[in-house]
Design an enzyme around this catalytic site. Structure first.
Site, PDB file in Angstrom:
ATOM      1  N   LYS A  83     -65.335 -50.223  25.019  1.00 23.72           N
ATOM      2  CA  LYS A  83     -64.374 -51.446  25.570  1.00 23.72           C
ATOM      3  C   LYS A  83     -63.681 -51.171  26.676  1.00 23.72           C
ATOM      4  O   LYS A  83     -62.987 -50.194  26.851  1.00 23.72           O
ATOM      5  CB  LYS A  83     -63.500 -51.930  24.299  1.00 23.72           C
ATOM      6  CG  LYS A  83     -62.539 -52.898  24.865  1.00 23.72           C
ATOM      7  CD  LYS A  83     -61.050 -52.923  24.624  1.00 23.72           C
ATOM      8  CE  LYS A  83     -60.762 -51.719  25.562  1.00 23.72           C
ATOM      9  NZ  LYS A  83     -59.215 -51.414  25.737  1.00 23.72           N
ATOM     10  N   THR A  84     -63.891 -52.045  27.881  1.00 25.64           N
ATOM     11  CA  THR A  84     -62.941 -51.910  28.809  1.00 25.64           C
ATOM     12  C   THR A  84     -63.416 -52.932  29.969  1.00 25.64           C
ATOM     13  O   THR A  84     -64.724 -52.649  30.384  1.00 25.64           O
ATOM     14  CB  THR A  84     -62.427 -50.679  29.421  1.00 25.64           C
ATOM     15  OG1 THR A  84     -61.557 -50.995  30.413  1.00 25.64           O
ATOM     16  CG2 THR A  84     -63.550 -49.698  29.887  1.00 25.64           C
ATOM     17  N   TYR A 140     -55.306 -60.432  34.593  1.00 27.03           N
ATOM     18  CA  TYR A 140     -55.230 -61.222  33.313  1.00 27.03           C
ATOM     19  C   TYR A 140     -56.084 -62.511  33.278  1.00 27.03           C
ATOM     20  O   TYR A 140     -56.873 -62.805  31.952  1.00 27.03           O
ATOM     21  CB  TYR A 140     -53.833 -61.283  32.960  1.00 27.03           C
ATOM     22  CG  TYR A 140     -53.026 -60.128  33.150  1.00 27.03           C
ATOM     23  CD1 TYR A 140     -53.062 -59.308  31.863  1.00 27.03           C
ATOM     24  CD2 TYR A 140     -52.441 -59.986  34.163  1.00 27.03           C
ATOM     25  CE1 TYR A 140     -52.371 -58.111  32.137  1.00 27.03           C
ATOM     26  CE2 TYR A 140     -51.481 -58.755  34.383  1.00 27.03           C
ATOM     27  CZ  TYR A 140     -51.802 -57.917  33.139  1.00 27.03           C
ATOM     28  OH  TYR A 140     -50.995 -56.690  33.392  1.00 27.03           O
ATOM     29  N   GLU A 141     -56.625 -62.907  34.536  1.00 24.77           N
ATOM     30  CA  GLU A 141     -57.190 -64.174  34.408  1.00 24.77           C
ATOM     31  C   GLU A 141     -58.513 -64.138  33.527  1.00 24.77           C
ATOM     32  O   GLU A 141     -59.367 -65.052  32.969  1.00 24.77           O
ATOM     33  CB  GLU A 141     -57.232 -64.850  35.660  1.00 24.77           C
ATOM     34  CG  GLU A 141     -56.261 -65.235  36.487  1.00 24.77           C
ATOM     35  CD  GLU A 141     -55.388 -64.297  37.179  1.00 24.77           C
ATOM     36  OE1 GLU A 141     -55.579 -62.985  36.480  1.00 24.77           O
ATOM     37  OE2 GLU A 141     -54.640 -64.536  38.034  1.00 24.77           O
ATOM     38  N   ASP A 167     -62.780 -52.438  32.934  1.00 21.99           N
ATOM     39  CA  ASP A 167     -62.829 -51.554  34.151  1.00 21.99           C
ATOM     40  C   ASP A 167     -64.241 -50.854  34.302  1.00 21.99           C
ATOM     41  O   ASP A 167     -64.415 -50.319  35.139  1.00 21.99           O
ATOM     42  CB  ASP A 167     -61.889 -50.346  33.895  1.00 21.99           C
ATOM     43  CG  ASP A 167     -60.429 -51.037  33.955  1.00 21.99           C
ATOM     44  OD1 ASP A 167     -60.396 -52.226  33.936  1.00 21.99           O
ATOM     45  OD2 ASP A 167     -59.462 -50.288  33.750  1.00 21.99           O
ATOM     46  N   GLY A 179     -56.391 -52.569  26.564  1.00 23.00           N
ATOM     47  CA  GLY A 179     -56.482 -53.746  26.997  1.00 23.00           C
ATOM     48  C   GLY A 179     -57.599 -54.667  26.519  1.00 23.00           C
ATOM     49  O   GLY A 179     -58.562 -54.137  26.125  1.00 23.00           O
ATOM     50  N   ARG A 229     -59.638 -61.176  31.454  1.00 25.47           N
ATOM     51  CA  ARG A 229     -59.541 -60.183  30.545  1.00 25.47           C
ATOM     52  C   ARG A 229     -60.010 -60.936  28.900  1.00 25.47           C
ATOM     53  O   ARG A 229     -60.405 -60.318  28.172  1.00 25.47           O
ATOM     54  CB  ARG A 229     -58.374 -59.571  30.240  1.00 25.47           C
ATOM     55  CG  ARG A 229     -58.288 -58.451  31.140  1.00 25.47           C
ATOM     56  CD  ARG A 229     -57.472 -57.400  30.799  1.00 25.47           C
ATOM     57  NE  ARG A 229     -56.259 -57.738  30.230  1.00 25.47           N
ATOM     58  CZ  ARG A 229     -55.220 -57.013  29.913  1.00 25.47           C
ATOM     59  NH1 ARG A 229     -55.326 -55.586  30.364  1.00 25.47           N
ATOM     60  NH2 ARG A 229     -54.159 -57.356  29.395  1.00 25.47           N
ATOM     61  N   TYR A 234     -56.334 -68.912  57.316  1.00 23.10           N
ATOM     62  CA  TYR A 234     -55.513 -67.639  56.407  1.00 23.10           C
ATOM     63  C   TYR A 234     -56.676 -66.622  56.256  1.00 23.10           C
ATOM     64  O   TYR A 234     -57.906 -66.922  55.997  1.00 23.10           O
ATOM     65  CB  TYR A 234     -55.215 -68.270  54.915  1.00 23.10           C
ATOM     66  CG  TYR A 234     -54.133 -68.973  54.945  1.00 23.10           C
ATOM     67  CD1 TYR A 234     -52.816 -68.918  55.765  1.00 23.10           C
ATOM     68  CD2 TYR A 234     -54.235 -70.468  54.331  1.00 23.10           C
ATOM     69  CE1 TYR A 234     -51.732 -69.716  55.565  1.00 23.10           C
ATOM     70  CE2 TYR A 234     -53.213 -71.164  54.177  1.00 23.10           C
ATOM     71  CZ  TYR A 234     -52.144 -70.939  54.958  1.00 23.10           C
ATOM     72  OH  TYR A 234     -51.140 -71.699  54.926  1.00 23.10           O
TER      73      TYR A 234
HETATM   74  P1  FBP Z   1     -58.104 -50.440  29.233  1.00 25.48           P
HETATM   75  O1  FBP Z   1     -58.697 -49.318  29.761  1.00 25.48           O
HETATM   76  O2  FBP Z   1     -57.223 -50.427  27.940  1.00 25.48           O
HETATM   77  O3  FBP Z   1     -59.484 -51.452  28.659  1.00 25.48           O
HETATM   78  O4  FBP Z   1     -57.268 -51.558  30.014  1.00 25.48           O
HETATM   79  C1  FBP Z   1     -57.863 -51.882  31.282  1.00 25.48           C
HETATM   80  C2  FBP Z   1     -57.016 -52.754  32.151  1.00 25.48           C
HETATM   81  O5  FBP Z   1     -57.292 -54.204  31.907  1.00 25.48           O
HETATM   82  C3  FBP Z   1     -56.806 -52.344  33.384  1.00 25.48           C
HETATM   83  O6  FBP Z   1     -57.767 -52.923  34.329  1.00 25.48           O
HETATM   84  C4  FBP Z   1     -55.357 -52.706  33.754  1.00 25.48           C
HETATM   85  O7  FBP Z   1     -54.947 -51.914  35.045  1.00 25.48           O
HETATM   86  C5  FBP Z   1     -54.521 -52.575  32.646  1.00 25.48           C
HETATM   87  O8  FBP Z   1     -55.580 -52.689  31.368  1.00 25.48           O
HETATM   88  C6  FBP Z   1     -53.483 -53.382  32.400  1.00 25.48           C
HETATM   89  O9  FBP Z   1     -52.624 -53.253  31.207  1.00 25.48           O
HETATM   90  P2  FBP Z   1     -51.682 -53.869  30.532  1.00 25.48           P
HETATM   91  O10 FBP Z   1     -52.378 -55.175  29.623  1.00 25.48           O
HETATM   92  O11 FBP Z   1     -50.831 -53.156  29.736  1.00 25.48           O
HETATM   93  O12 FBP Z   1     -50.698 -54.779  31.387  1.00 25.48           O
END
Ligand code: FBP
Length: 552
Positions: A205-206, A428-429, A208, A84, A431, A246
């Site tokens: 890298k991540t 995704y916003e 997470d 990711g 990353r 809400y």
């Molecule tokens: P990595 O561990 O490869 O860095 O990916 C993390 C991540 O962003 C997670 O937080 C998420 O669950 C996943 O990738 C989503 O993956 P994809 O881009 O394949 O939808």
């Protein structure tokens, strides 16, 4: 190029002097013991089992007797993004390129397009100073692209070896998470065993932040991603507090560990933040979680507050005991009948087929879930046939179950407020946002560290930059043997050597800070307006570091 990108290009990433003047630094083996390598790991990695810890530092070469890193001949290095996206990736490449050219001005860097599959297909991209100038300090992995192909078979390794030979690579850098660095360790062992000259270096890298180790306090990308989420959460909290009608349930990315959710909570102070690791420790069932949420909604409702903000970690359901059992059972049953399942058209046919094959307990758990969630768990599968957990809308699962529980409580006279909700998923916003100063500096320093390790002739190391709570000039650069991070885990019924994901430490200071604050956050609005990432301005704004790191 936008005005922002033009201005941001001017930012000069910071690093310690051992890296800024890499050519005058050397690599030593400090007398610091790492935990002894697990014998089962040592048996799998005979070439790397006794690898010592390495440190890159500035030395008086003559006095220390150590060779300076500077090279008489040029270096040829390859690199790939794996998995990711995470903000800062381009700065790793920029730091690596800068580093190898400091060591010899004719050194070259070759990227491989589209992730590890790009190595197998030999999709090479030569890196040039112009490319680096364009991508430095920008988010995304679009410089090379990325992918999730795993390099794990002897055939994959043999192909890599052939491609590395073709490019005459001295070293290869894998910019990846726990899985990618696990595979990097196997690749390094293979290359050492076969006498191949290419050395392997990993970079953590991540977003997470679950790849941590002896000298890795976090991975690059985490800080930026959480800051993007924190800005959006704070905006939503403001909206909630303004309209007062809400509850907002916000699911946050982070495949398994809840680091992102906990850090976002520390930055924004929501009414509730669920932490998967705590839920698992306490063996809390889905019904228990709904009780907890209902209690907050009822008590706030009694005080006339029918609004609030709840954070939900992406990996939650995997940590809830009965859901975990259901997922395992579904994975097992579906993988055993995958072709037939795929041939069945539609959800009804698939669920009928599964009905008689799941355990009694799993079938009962599945039946308690809203239909949409059942559909997501059965029909959305990853390439290995497993439930695609990140696609399960846990925030909707929670709000549906909670709505129905509150309805019952209302009819019994226990709930007098109102409950309307909105759901969100933030992932995704964050990353590919432009890296914060912290991530820009950290990723740049990791790239320089990888260059130093690549040049030093060591293989099977993770580049590590430590001391992150200090200013970058005081960070230290290390090479941590990948074997020291490996452990044996049972996966899909088999023992496997893996780098273990680091989960939230429930005894650690960050969780303790969160735990001691959350009671107050539940009842009153302590929302903290985090604001957008600041790239220009006073140090107090632009040079912040994650809260969970600062309290370590
Ligand atoms: P990595 O561990 O490869 O860095 O990916 C993390 C991540 O962003 C997670 O937080 C998420 O669950 C996943 O990738 C989503 O993956 P994809 O881009 O394949 O939808």
């Amino acid at each position: 190029m936008s005005e922002f990108l033009i201005a941001r290009r001017q930012y000069a990433p910071q690093s310690p002097v051992s890296l800024t003047a890499l050519e005058a630094s050397s690599v030593s083996e400090p007398a610091i013991g790492l935990d002894a390598t697990d014998p089962a790991i040592a048996a799998l990695f005979p070439q790397m089992a006794r690898h010592p810890l390495l440190k890159i530092s500035q030395n008086d070469a003559a006095a220390s007797g150590l060779e300076p890193l500077t090279k008489k001949t040029s270096l040829r290095v390859g690199a790939v993004f794996s998995g990711g996206q995470a903000p800062g990736g381009h700065n790793v490449v920029a730091g690596l390129y800068e580093g190898i050219r400091k060591l010899h001005p004719d050194s070259t860097l070759t990227g491989f397009a589209g992730g590890p599959a790009g190595i197998l297909k030999n999709k090479a991209i030569p890196v040039t100073p112009e490319l680096i100038a364009t991508f430095r300090n920008t988010g995304g992995f679009d410089l090379f692209g990325t992918g999730r192909t795993k390099l794990e078979t002897p055939e994959d390794f043999a192909t890599c070896a052939r491609i590395f030979t073709q490019h005459d690579l001295d070293a290869f850098v894998v910019i990846g998470g726990d899985d990618s660095n696990t595979n990097a360790a196997f690749l390094a062992e293979y290359l050492l065993e076969t006498g191949h000259k290419t050395r392997i270096v990993g970079v953590p890298k991540t977003i997470d932040s679950d790849l941590r180790g002896p000298f890795t306090e976090t991975s690059f990308g985490f800080d930026t991603a959480v800051r993007v989420y924190a800005e959006l959460i704070a905006n939503i909290a403001k909206d909630s507090q303004s309209g007062k009608k809400y509850y907002h349930f916000i699911r946050l990315m982070g495949r398994s560990a809840s680091h992102i959710t906990m850090e976002a909570a520390l930055q924004t102070r929501p009414n509730v933040a669920l932490i998967s690791e705590e839920i698992a420790r306490d063996g809390m069932t889905m019904s228990g979680i709904i009780d907890l949420l209902a209690d907050v909604v009822i008590r706030r409702g009694n005080a006339g507050k029918n609004f609030g903000v709840v954070l939900v970690p992406e990996g939650l359901i995997e940590f809830v005991p009965e859901m975990r059992a259901l997922i395992a059972n579904l994975n097992e049953v579906i993988s055993g009948h995958q072709d037939y399942m795929d041939s069945l058209r539609g959800f009804t046919a698939q669920i009928e087929y599964l009905a008689g094959r799941l355990s009694k307990e799993s079938a009962a758990t599945l039946a308690t879930l809203p239909l949409d969630i059942q559909r997501q768990m059965i029909m959305d599968r990853d390439p290995h046939g497993n439930v695609a957990l990140s696609q399960v809308e846990t925030e909707k699962l929670l709000t549906e179950l909670l709505t129905s529980r509150l309805g019952e409580l209302k009819s019994e006279g226990h709930f007098h407020g109102k409950f309307s909700c909105q759901t969100h998923f933030l992932g995704y916003e964050g990353r590919c946002a432009a890296p914060t100063n912290f991530d820009a500096n950290y990723a740049w320093s990791l790239g320089l560290t990888a260059a130093g390790l690549a040049a030093s002739g060591h293989s099977g190391y993770l580049a590590a930059v430590h001391g992150l709570t200090m200013t970058p000039d005081r960070w230290q650069a290390w090479g941590v043997p990948l074997v020291s991070m490996l452990t044996i885990e049972r996966r899909h019924g088999k023992d496997k050597a893996v780098i273990r994901k680091t989960l939230v430490d429930l005894e650690g200071p960050a969780f303790q800070l969160f735990m001691n604050s959350r009671e107050a956050w539940a009842w009153d609005e302590h929302y903290q307006f985090a604001g957008p990432i600041q790239y220009f301005g006073p140090a107090g704004l632009v040079d912040r570091i994650p809260v969970s790191l600062s309290v370590q």
